[in-house]
Motif scaffolding. Structure first.
Motif, PDB file in Angstrom:
ATOM      1  N   ARG A 146       0.865  -1.174   0.000  1.00  0.00           N
ATOM      2  CA  ARG A 146       0.000   0.000   0.000  1.00  0.00           C
ATOM      3  C   ARG A 146       0.904   1.227   0.000  1.00  0.00           C
ATOM      4  NH1 ARG A 146      -5.267  -0.423   1.097  1.00  0.00           N
ATOM      5  NH2 ARG A 146      -5.393   1.550   2.236  1.00  0.00           N
ATOM      6  N   HIS A 156       1.154   4.925   0.138  1.00  0.00           N
ATOM      7  CA  HIS A 156       0.427   6.133   0.518  1.00  0.00           C
ATOM      8  C   HIS A 156       1.143   7.321  -0.116  1.00  0.00           C
ATOM      9  CE1 HIS A 156      -2.255   4.104   3.316  1.00  0.00           C
ATOM     10  NE2 HIS A 156      -1.207   3.401   3.713  1.00  0.00           N
ATOM     11  N   SER A 183       3.584  -1.132   3.861  1.00  0.00           N
ATOM     12  CA  SER A 183       3.186   0.172   3.328  1.00  0.00           C
ATOM     13  C   SER A 183       4.405   1.022   3.014  1.00  0.00           C
ATOM     14  CB  SER A 183       2.267   0.903   4.311  1.00  0.00           C
ATOM     15  OG  SER A 183       2.906   1.134   5.549  1.00  0.00           O
ATOM     16  N   ASP A 232       0.624  -0.881   8.229  1.00  0.00           N
ATOM     17  CA  ASP A 232      -0.023   0.260   7.591  1.00  0.00           C
ATOM     18  C   ASP A 232      -0.364   1.291   8.659  1.00  0.00           C
ATOM     19  OD1 ASP A 232      -1.585   2.077   6.203  1.00  0.00           O
ATOM     20  OD2 ASP A 232      -2.631   0.545   5.054  1.00  0.00           O
TER      21      ASP A 232
END
Length: 455
Positions: A5, A7, A52, A428
């Motif tokens: 993930r 960001h 992440s 995360d």
């Protein structure tokens, strides 16, 4: 890097699955299938397995030389009982109380120790807020002008593991200064040349007052002993000291510098905001001036900061540690204007969060948790109405400090074309309870496409 993930912390806070890095820059961000075609025979592929990726963290107010000489001791831990902090060294023999840094080797060793430490936390940029001739005879040896040259030399040697911005200092750290000294410094002091992309001297640091718990901040409210504190600038009266402070701000602005002002009392923050706004209005320069700490900020002062595009750089861990000291010094009524991070954002102020290490830990995960929960180590919540959302706090450690540095087009978010400064977490930041974030390991730190930490 794929299968996680990402960001981006871009304007839409988009989340991607993969990111490609080439020649120190971010080449592509998106779904795994859109990034995969960039994989070549010499490409290192990092399978994130759900981890992440964040933009590299920017600690925008951190004393790197002092941190390297102190760590793991922290001033807030040592001095909580006294109700405040100082940059004077602890007594010999106390934890974190080494002898004064006397030599270039001592300073370089401290800087490099900080470099390793910050890389392990995912920090890829930081600001040294005050190095210069005002501290050449200082008690610690950590803040003199020689440290500027040490930074420049280490940057040129490729030994720094973060991008460093510095402010010059023509007065004493946490102490007195004068308009005459600042004017002489602006005229005569020549800082080292910038090392592009790694080290630059951006402007000037000014200490306007002390701190409220020690009753040394200049306040509209009276302290419990009937006093109001005073500015640290030389002068025989409040009016003379204020005039001298305004002269210093005007001179630094007119010389083309960015200005960071340590200001904590509500009277000081009001005067500093007005002085900076007046200087900016004269020429319209986008100077990125900012107010440091801002312990007490009235709503009108926040309005001035927002309208003049003056930043606020504060530390979320300070209120959770020192709120009872504010109450003891100024009464519970002062809490209405104390560390108003939520109100600042709502007013449109550009908010940067930082550590002031070694006052607090340089671990941004602890700072982000404090900003979101406002919860102290004892479990008490301090200023619940001023809590931030996780996304807001993350921006205050990434894109807004990049704005403070005048580099928002270069760093601060994961977008194609920007420098590849990245932090990889073994989890995360949005999926864990905020108070648990400090336990989420940093697995990789990348600076300009180079892995500077891998754990």
């Amino acid at each position: 890097m794929t299968g996680g993930r990402v960001h981006t912390v871009d304007a839409q806070d988009r989340i991607a699955e993969a990111v490609a890095v080439s020649a120190g820059r971010i080449a592509r961000v998106g779904a795994a299938e859109t990034v995969a075609p960039l994989i070549g025979p010499r490409t290192r592929v990092v399978h994130l397995h759900g981890r992440s990726v964040l933009p590299g963290i920017n600690d925008s107010h951190l004393h790197g030389v002092w941190l390297g000489s102190m760590w793991p001791a922290l001033l807030m831990d040592q001095l909580a009982g006294s109700g405040g902090h100082t940059h004077e060294p602890p007594p010999d023999g106390a934890p974190g109380g080494p002898a004064r840094l006397e030599t270039e080797a001592d300073r370089r060793r401290a800087i490099l120790r900080t470099a390793d430490l910050l890389a392990s936390f995912g920090i890829t940029s930081y600001t040294e807020p005050g190095l210069g001739p005002g501290e050449d005879a200082g008690a610690t040896g950590c803040f003199g002008s020689a440290a500027l040259h040490d930074y420049a030399e280490l940057a040129a040697e490729g030994r720094l593991k973060a991008r460093v911005t510095a402010l010059t200092l023509f007065g004493e750290l946490d102490g007195r200064s004068s308009a005459a000294e600042l004017l002489a410094g602006l005229r005569d002091f020549k800082p080292p040349a910038d090392v592009p992309g790694r080290f630059r001297v951006a402007g000037v640091k000014i200490f306007a007052d002390g701190i409220p718990p020690m009753r040394t901040a200049w306040t509209d409210r009276s302290y419990s002993d009937g006093t109001h504190g005073a500015l640290l600038v030389d002068g025989n009266s409040d009016a003379e000291r204020e005039a001298a402070l305004r002269t210093m701000i005007d001179a630094a602005h007119d010389a083309g510098h960015q200005i960071g002002v340590h200001a904590t009392g509500d009277r000081t923050t009001r005067v500093v905001a007005d002085a900076l706004a007046t200087a900016l209005a004269r020429d319209g320069r986008d100077a990125r001036h900012y107010l440091i700490h801002g312990d007490l900020l009235a709503p009108r002062t926040l309005t001035v900061l927002a309208a003049a595009r003056i930043g606020l750089n504060t530390q979320a861990g300070i209120p959770v540690a020192t709120e009872p000291m504010i109450v003891d010094a100024l009464g519970a009524d002062a809490l209405r204007d104390a560390w108003p991070t939520r109100d600042a954002l709502d007013a449109g102020v550009r908010l940067s969060l930082s550590s002031d290490a070694p006052v607090l830990t340089p671990d941004w995960r602890a700072g982000l948790a404090a900003a979101v929960t406002r919860r102290g180590l004892d479990g008490s919540v301090r200023g619940e109405a001023q809590r931030l959302a996780v996304a807001e706090a993350l921006r205050a450690y990434t894109v807004t400090p990049a704005w403070q540095d005048g580099m928002e087009d270069v760093k601060g978010s994961v977008e194609a074309g920007k420098v590849a400064d990245l932090c990889v977490l073994d989890g995360d930041v949005f999926a864990v309870e905020p108070q648990d974030l400090p336990s989420v390991p940093v697995r990789m730190t990348i600076l300009g496409g180079e892995v500077v930490y891998e754990g």
